[in-house]
Design a protein around this motif. Sequence first.
Motif, PDB file in Angstrom:
ATOM      1  N   PHE A  24      13.250 -26.792  69.619  1.00 34.02           N
ATOM      2  CA  PHE A  24      13.400 -26.322  68.252  1.00 34.02           C
ATOM      3  C   PHE A  24      12.859 -24.907  68.182  1.00 34.02           C
ATOM      4  O   PHE A  24      11.732 -24.648  68.584  1.00 34.02           O
ATOM      5  CB  PHE A  24      12.668 -27.245  67.279  1.00 34.02           C
ATOM      6  CG  PHE A  24      13.343 -28.576  67.155  1.00 34.02           C
ATOM      7  CD1 PHE A  24      14.358 -28.767  66.230  1.00 34.02           C
ATOM      8  CD2 PHE A  24      12.991 -29.630  67.988  1.00 34.02           C
ATOM      9  CE1 PHE A  24      14.991 -29.986  66.117  1.00 34.02           C
ATOM     10  CE2 PHE A  24      13.630 -30.851  67.882  1.00 34.02           C
ATOM     11  CZ  PHE A  24      14.631 -31.031  66.953  1.00 34.02           C
ATOM     12  N   GLN A  25      13.675 -24.003  67.681  1.00 29.52           N
ATOM     13  CA  GLN A  25      13.342 -22.589  67.671  1.00 29.52           C
ATOM     14  C   GLN A  25      13.315 -22.074  66.235  1.00 29.52           C
ATOM     15  O   GLN A  25      14.265 -22.259  65.485  1.00 29.52           O
ATOM     16  CB  GLN A  25      14.388 -21.830  68.479  1.00 29.52           C
ATOM     17  CG  GLN A  25      14.209 -20.348  68.525  1.00 29.52           C
ATOM     18  CD  GLN A  25      15.355 -19.694  69.293  1.00 29.52           C
ATOM     19  OE1 GLN A  25      16.410 -20.268  69.488  1.00 29.52           O
ATOM     20  NE2 GLN A  25      15.124 -18.465  69.719  1.00 29.52           N
ATOM     21  N   LYS A  26      12.230 -21.433  65.879  1.00 29.79           N
ATOM     22  CA  LYS A  26      12.089 -20.845  64.552  1.00 29.79           C
ATOM     23  C   LYS A  26      12.579 -19.406  64.594  1.00 29.79           C
ATOM     24  O   LYS A  26      12.244 -18.655  65.493  1.00 29.79           O
ATOM     25  CB  LYS A  26      10.627 -20.879  64.125  1.00 29.79           C
ATOM     26  CG  LYS A  26      10.372 -20.256  62.779  1.00 29.79           C
ATOM     27  CD  LYS A  26       8.901 -20.243  62.451  1.00 29.79           C
ATOM     28  CE  LYS A  26       8.661 -19.482  61.158  1.00 29.79           C
ATOM     29  NZ  LYS A  26       7.259 -19.323  60.862  1.00 29.79           N
ATOM     30  N   SER A  27      13.387 -19.035  63.594  1.00 29.17           N
ATOM     31  CA  SER A  27      13.871 -17.665  63.535  1.00 29.17           C
ATOM     32  C   SER A  27      13.050 -16.864  62.536  1.00 29.17           C
ATOM     33  O   SER A  27      12.273 -17.420  61.763  1.00 29.17           O
ATOM     34  CB  SER A  27      15.347 -17.643  63.130  1.00 29.17           C
ATOM     35  OG  SER A  27      15.478 -18.022  61.780  1.00 29.17           O
ATOM     36  N   CYS A  32      15.597 -22.927  61.318  1.00 25.27           N
ATOM     37  CA  CYS A  32      15.274 -23.662  62.542  1.00 25.27           C
ATOM     38  C   CYS A  32      16.554 -23.968  63.297  1.00 25.27           C
ATOM     39  O   CYS A  32      17.533 -24.412  62.706  1.00 25.27           O
ATOM     40  CB  CYS A  32      14.541 -24.955  62.181  1.00 25.27           C
ATOM     41  SG  CYS A  32      13.975 -25.866  63.606  1.00 25.27           S
ATOM     42  N   TYR A  33      16.546 -23.719  64.596  1.00 27.25           N
ATOM     43  CA  TYR A  33      17.696 -23.983  65.442  1.00 27.25           C
ATOM     44  C   TYR A  33      17.301 -24.981  66.518  1.00 27.25           C
ATOM     45  O   TYR A  33      16.181 -24.967  67.019  1.00 27.25           O
ATOM     46  CB  TYR A  33      18.191 -22.697  66.100  1.00 27.25           C
ATOM     47  CG  TYR A  33      18.612 -21.667  65.091  1.00 27.25           C
ATOM     48  CD1 TYR A  33      19.843 -21.747  64.473  1.00 27.25           C
ATOM     49  CD2 TYR A  33      17.755 -20.629  64.738  1.00 27.25           C
ATOM     50  CE1 TYR A  33      20.232 -20.802  63.534  1.00 27.25           C
ATOM     51  CE2 TYR A  33      18.130 -19.689  63.799  1.00 27.25           C
ATOM     52  CZ  TYR A  33      19.372 -19.780  63.199  1.00 27.25           C
ATOM     53  OH  TYR A  33      19.733 -18.853  62.267  1.00 27.25           O
ATOM     54  N   MET A  34      18.242 -25.853  66.880  1.00 27.25           N
ATOM     55  CA  MET A  34      18.004 -26.817  67.946  1.00 27.25           C
ATOM     56  C   MET A  34      18.832 -26.399  69.156  1.00 27.25           C
ATOM     57  O   MET A  34      20.056 -26.306  69.090  1.00 27.25           O
ATOM     58  CB  MET A  34      18.401 -28.220  67.513  1.00 27.25           C
ATOM     59  CG  MET A  34      18.129 -29.263  68.545  1.00 27.25           C
ATOM     60  SD  MET A  34      18.571 -30.890  67.882  1.00 27.25           S
ATOM     61  CE  MET A  34      18.236 -31.892  69.305  1.00 27.25           C
ATOM     62  N   ASN A  35      18.156 -26.109  70.260  1.00 24.62           N
ATOM     63  CA  ASN A  35      18.803 -25.726  71.507  1.00 24.62           C
ATOM     64  C   ASN A  35      18.845 -26.938  72.429  1.00 24.62           C
ATOM     65  O   ASN A  35      17.874 -27.687  72.531  1.00 24.62           O
ATOM     66  CB  ASN A  35      18.039 -24.590  72.173  1.00 24.62           C
ATOM     67  CG  ASN A  35      17.929 -23.387  71.256  1.00 24.62           C
ATOM     68  OD1 ASN A  35      18.918 -22.894  70.758  1.00 24.62           O
ATOM     69  ND2 ASN A  35      16.714 -22.945  71.017  1.00 24.62           N
ATOM     70  N   CYS A  36      19.970 -27.125  73.101  1.00 24.28           N
ATOM     71  CA  CYS A  36      20.179 -28.280  73.980  1.00 24.28           C
ATOM     72  C   CYS A  36      20.425 -27.785  75.404  1.00 24.28           C
ATOM     73  O   CYS A  36      21.182 -26.834  75.610  1.00 24.28           O
ATOM     74  CB  CYS A  36      21.382 -29.086  73.516  1.00 24.28           C
ATOM     75  SG  CYS A  36      21.310 -29.566  71.792  1.00 24.28           S
ATOM     76  N   ASP A  77      15.580 -25.670  57.043  1.00 25.49           N
ATOM     77  CA  ASP A  77      14.441 -24.796  56.832  1.00 25.49           C
ATOM     78  C   ASP A  77      13.293 -25.251  57.723  1.00 25.49           C
ATOM     79  O   ASP A  77      13.084 -26.433  57.948  1.00 25.49           O
ATOM     80  CB  ASP A  77      14.031 -24.767  55.359  1.00 25.49           C
ATOM     81  CG  ASP A  77      13.483 -26.089  54.893  1.00 25.49           C
ATOM     82  OD1 ASP A  77      12.276 -26.147  54.634  1.00 25.49           O
ATOM     83  OD2 ASP A  77      14.268 -27.057  54.808  1.00 25.49           O
ATOM     84  N   VAL A  78      12.573 -24.314  58.266  1.00 22.28           N
ATOM     85  CA  VAL A  78      11.549 -24.578  59.274  1.00 22.28           C
ATOM     86  C   VAL A  78      10.445 -25.516  58.799  1.00 22.28           C
ATOM     87  O   VAL A  78      10.106 -26.455  59.505  1.00 22.28           O
ATOM     88  CB  VAL A  78      10.966 -23.252  59.801  1.00 22.28           C
ATOM     89  CG1 VAL A  78       9.774 -23.497  60.707  1.00 22.28           C
ATOM     90  CG2 VAL A  78      12.039 -22.497  60.545  1.00 22.28           C
TER      91      VAL A  78
END
Length: 88
Positions: A24-27, A32-36, A77-78
């Motif tokens: 999980f990456q906060k911008s 919030c983005y989920m990277n796989c 939202d984060v």
Amino acid sequence: MLGYNKKSLNFYKTTDNLNYMFNFQKSANNMCYMNCYIYATELAHVQSKEILTASKEAECHFRARIESIVEGIPDLDVPSVLLRIWMI
């Protein structure tokens, strides 16, 4: 959680032939983005590369954000996402 180990905002699961990772990456704009990520030992073998037992994100054979894999994933939202993750 479903056989995954958690370290900070990273989740890991290893099987005989595959390593799965989610991050999980906060911008900067508080999204919030989920990277796989998936690392395949058989593919590394076919490519004549060293077989890794603990792969890093850059060494994975498959890397994508969840919204490119699954349609209809909303931006999150984060604060609400982080609260859910830390409760696991």
